[in-house]
Design an enzyme around this catalytic site. Structure first.
Site, PDB file in Angstrom:
ATOM      1  N   LYS A  35      -2.560  11.953  46.966  1.00  0.00           N
ATOM      2  CA  LYS A  35      -3.034  13.345  46.843  1.00  0.00           C
ATOM      3  C   LYS A  35      -2.735  14.120  48.132  1.00  0.00           C
ATOM      4  O   LYS A  35      -2.183  15.216  48.105  1.00  0.00           O
ATOM      5  CB  LYS A  35      -4.550  13.375  46.553  1.00  0.00           C
ATOM      6  N   ARG A  94     -15.031  15.350  41.946  1.00  0.00           N
ATOM      7  CA  ARG A  94     -15.068  13.905  41.797  1.00  0.00           C
ATOM      8  C   ARG A  94     -16.138  13.433  40.844  1.00  0.00           C
ATOM      9  O   ARG A  94     -16.259  12.229  40.601  1.00  0.00           O
ATOM     10  CB  ARG A  94     -15.386  13.281  43.169  1.00  0.00           C
ATOM     11  N   ARG A 112      -2.189   2.615  55.937  1.00  0.00           N
ATOM     12  CA  ARG A 112      -2.081   4.053  56.252  1.00  0.00           C
ATOM     13  C   ARG A 112      -2.519   4.379  57.676  1.00  0.00           C
ATOM     14  O   ARG A 112      -3.484   3.832  58.183  1.00  0.00           O
ATOM     15  CB  ARG A 112      -2.970   4.836  55.285  1.00  0.00           C
ATOM     16  N   ARG A 126      -8.433   5.469  59.350  1.00  0.00           N
ATOM     17  CA  ARG A 126      -9.759   5.834  58.857  1.00  0.00           C
ATOM     18  C   ARG A 126     -10.673   4.620  58.793  1.00  0.00           C
ATOM     19  O   ARG A 126     -10.235   3.540  58.411  1.00  0.00           O
ATOM     20  CB  ARG A 126      -9.634   6.452  57.450  1.00  0.00           C
TER      21      ARG A 126
HETATM   22  P1  AP5 Z   1      -2.465   9.548  50.691  1.00  0.00           P
HETATM   23  O1  AP5 Z   1      -1.597  10.720  50.344  1.00  0.00           O
HETATM   24  O2  AP5 Z   1      -3.155   9.573  52.004  1.00  0.00           O
HETATM   25  O3  AP5 Z   1      -3.475   9.238  49.495  1.00  0.00           O
HETATM   26  P2  AP5 Z   1      -4.772  10.017  48.980  1.00  0.00           P
HETATM   27  O4  AP5 Z   1      -4.672  10.093  47.487  1.00  0.00           O
HETATM   28  O5  AP5 Z   1      -4.948  11.291  49.737  1.00  0.00           O
HETATM   29  O6  AP5 Z   1      -5.860   8.929  49.320  1.00  0.00           O
HETATM   30  P3  AP5 Z   1      -7.282   9.036  50.076  1.00  0.00           P
HETATM   31  O7  AP5 Z   1      -7.596   7.672  50.583  1.00  0.00           O
HETATM   32  O8  AP5 Z   1      -7.284  10.175  51.050  1.00  0.00           O
HETATM   33  O9  AP5 Z   1      -8.190   9.365  48.870  1.00  0.00           O
HETATM   34  P4  AP5 Z   1      -9.708   9.276  48.807  1.00  0.00           P
HETATM   35  O10 AP5 Z   1      -9.921  10.020  47.545  1.00  0.00           O
HETATM   36  O11 AP5 Z   1     -10.278   7.909  48.853  1.00  0.00           O
HETATM   37  O12 AP5 Z   1     -10.216   9.919  50.187  1.00  0.00           O
HETATM   38  P5  AP5 Z   1     -10.869  11.323  50.550  1.00  0.00           P
HETATM   39  O13 AP5 Z   1     -10.466  11.649  51.919  1.00  0.00           O
HETATM   40  O14 AP5 Z   1     -10.656  12.299  49.473  1.00  0.00           O
HETATM   41  O15 AP5 Z   1      -1.523   8.240  50.602  1.00  0.00           O
HETATM   42  C1  AP5 Z   1      -2.040   6.961  50.948  1.00  0.00           C
HETATM   43  C2  AP5 Z   1      -0.967   6.124  51.684  1.00  0.00           C
HETATM   44  O16 AP5 Z   1       0.096   5.821  50.780  1.00  0.00           O
HETATM   45  C3  AP5 Z   1      -0.308   6.868  52.864  1.00  0.00           C
HETATM   46  O17 AP5 Z   1      -0.038   5.930  53.870  1.00  0.00           O
HETATM   47  C4  AP5 Z   1       0.989   7.448  52.281  1.00  0.00           C
HETATM   48  O18 AP5 Z   1       2.013   7.550  53.274  1.00  0.00           O
HETATM   49  C5  AP5 Z   1       1.331   6.391  51.227  1.00  0.00           C
HETATM   50  N1  AP5 Z   1       1.953   6.979  50.040  1.00  0.00           N
HETATM   51  C6  AP5 Z   1       1.633   8.150  49.426  1.00  0.00           C
HETATM   52  N2  AP5 Z   1       2.397   8.354  48.336  1.00  0.00           N
HETATM   53  C7  AP5 Z   1       3.206   7.255  48.235  1.00  0.00           C
HETATM   54  C8  AP5 Z   1       4.219   6.876  47.280  1.00  0.00           C
HETATM   55  N3  AP5 Z   1       4.521   7.658  46.219  1.00  0.00           N
HETATM   56  N4  AP5 Z   1       4.833   5.689  47.494  1.00  0.00           N
HETATM   57  C9  AP5 Z   1       4.518   4.877  48.558  1.00  0.00           C
HETATM   58  N5  AP5 Z   1       3.566   5.212  49.490  1.00  0.00           N
HETATM   59  C10 AP5 Z   1       2.917   6.381  49.311  1.00  0.00           C
HETATM   60  O19 AP5 Z   1     -12.433  10.947  50.539  1.00  0.00           O
HETATM   61  C11 AP5 Z   1     -12.988  10.094  51.511  1.00  0.00           C
HETATM   62  C12 AP5 Z   1     -14.495   9.955  51.293  1.00  0.00           C
HETATM   63  O20 AP5 Z   1     -15.120  11.245  51.469  1.00  0.00           O
HETATM   64  C13 AP5 Z   1     -14.938   9.507  49.903  1.00  0.00           C
HETATM   65  O21 AP5 Z   1     -14.909   8.103  49.753  1.00  0.00           O
HETATM   66  C14 AP5 Z   1     -16.358  10.086  49.844  1.00  0.00           C
HETATM   67  O22 AP5 Z   1     -17.250   9.308  50.598  1.00  0.00           O
HETATM   68  C15 AP5 Z   1     -16.193  11.422  50.544  1.00  0.00           C
HETATM   69  N6  AP5 Z   1     -15.828  12.502  49.627  1.00  0.00           N
HETATM   70  C16 AP5 Z   1     -14.678  13.249  49.662  1.00  0.00           C
HETATM   71  N7  AP5 Z   1     -14.666  14.157  48.681  1.00  0.00           N
HETATM   72  C17 AP5 Z   1     -15.829  13.987  47.993  1.00  0.00           C
HETATM   73  C18 AP5 Z   1     -16.380  14.608  46.849  1.00  0.00           C
HETATM   74  N8  AP5 Z   1     -15.714  15.601  46.205  1.00  0.00           N
HETATM   75  N9  AP5 Z   1     -17.585  14.190  46.407  1.00  0.00           N
HETATM   76  C19 AP5 Z   1     -18.270  13.215  47.055  1.00  0.00           C
HETATM   77  N10 AP5 Z   1     -17.794  12.557  48.145  1.00  0.00           N
HETATM   78  C20 AP5 Z   1     -16.581  12.941  48.604  1.00  0.00           C
HETATM   79 MG    MG Z   2      -6.413  12.001  51.074  1.00  0.00          MG
END
Ligand code: AP5
Ligand code: MG
Length: 215
Positions: free
Chosen positions: A13, A88, A127, A161
């Site tokens: 994402k 989410r 990552r 992270r």
């Molecule tokens: P990346 O693009 O970083 O993936 P992502 O989908 O952004 O993954 P996240 O880990 O950020 O998602 P998340 O939903 O767990 O975390 P968030 O920060 O939202 O890609 C990942 C890796 O793969 C990278 O190294 C990249 O280079 C590689 N890659 C990407 N595409 C690729 C491809 N096609 N092929 C190969 N490699 C690839 O949330 C974190 C925390 O915040 C949550 O757990 C929760 O506690 C809280 N939180 C956030 N939002 C909410 C909400 N709305 N409600 C409640 N809690 C929330």
């Molecule tokens: Mg992300």
């Protein structure tokens, strides 16, 4: 155009949102990034969120809806918003619909990024991110062109992270299936959903998203 990138942790994402920001001048609204900024700044929200995030659980709907509501009042979102990691839960999805309607905005497309669980674990554990500009990297799939140096800026420090370890990641996946995956049906029923293959190479996923946004 306002879109949601919907997918499990590690689906890409953030990676794809950054492409859309650079290419189309859209604004990335990542609740994860906003919460990490609040944790780093030591705000009240950050203090409440830190342990929950580190364990891979969801912070409360009230907190994230409040953050998004405030952010939607800023003028830059008028050029198009990419919701990354929000909504989410079904309550967040309902709240987003109400917020957009109240602000005279619409939701144009929800792009589901589908991926294989074991690939997601590998991605997340490898990552790291530039501490200067936030560019994302991966030990195997996307290393910097010159080891130890960011491709995009002059900074040469990287961060990992606290929730990018196997235990927290397995819990994040569980929480995704339990709380967030029902949104796939929710947006399908609203006729807003497109699916892309998140396991494809990064450029191929970008191309599939571009195609989905044309339809
Ligand atoms: P990346 O693009 O970083 O993936 P992502 O989908 O952004 O993954 P996240 O880990 O950020 O998602 P998340 O939903 O767990 O975390 P968030 O920060 O939202 O890609 C990942 C890796 O793969 C990278 O190294 C990249 O280079 C590689 N890659 C990407 N595409 C690729 C491809 N096609 N092929 C190969 N490699 C690839 O949330 C974190 C925390 O915040 C949550 O757990 C929760 O506690 C809280 N939180 C956030 N939002 C909410 C909400 N709305 N409600 C409640 N809690 C929330
Ligand atoms: Mg992300």
């Amino acid at each position: 155009m306002n879109i949601i990138l919907l997918g499990p942790p590690g689906a890409g994402k953030g990676t794809q949102a950054r492409v859309l920001v650079e290419r189309d001048g859209m604004v990335q609204l990542s609740t994860g990034d906003m919460l990490r900024a609040a944790v780093a700044a030591g705000t009240e929200v950050g203090k409440r969120a830190k342990a929950v995030m580190d364990a891979g659980n969801l912070v409360t709907d009230e907190i994230v809806i409040g953050i998004i509501s405030d952010r939607l009042d800023e003028p830059d979102v008028k050029g198009g918003a990419i919701f990354d990691g929000f909504p989410r839960t079904l309550a967040q999805a309902d709240a987003l619909g109400d917020l957009l309607a109240a602000k005279g905005m619409s939701l144009d497309k929800v792009v589901e990024m589908r991926c294989d669980d074991e690939e997601l674990v590998t991605r997340v554990i490898g990552r790291f991110t530039c501490s200067g500009c936030g560019e994302g990297y991966h030990d195997t799939f996307k290393p910097p062109k010159v080891e130890g140096e960011c491709d995009k800026c002059d900074a040469n420090g990287f961060v990992r992270r606290p929730d990018d370890n196997e235990d927290a990641m397995r819990n994040r996946l569980f929480v995704y299936y339990k709380e967030t995956s029902p949104l796939i049906g929710y947006y399908y029923a609203k006729d807003n959903l497109a699916m892309v293959d998140g396991t494809a190479a990064i450029d191929e996923v970008t191309a599939q998203i571009a195609q989905a946004l044309k339809n």
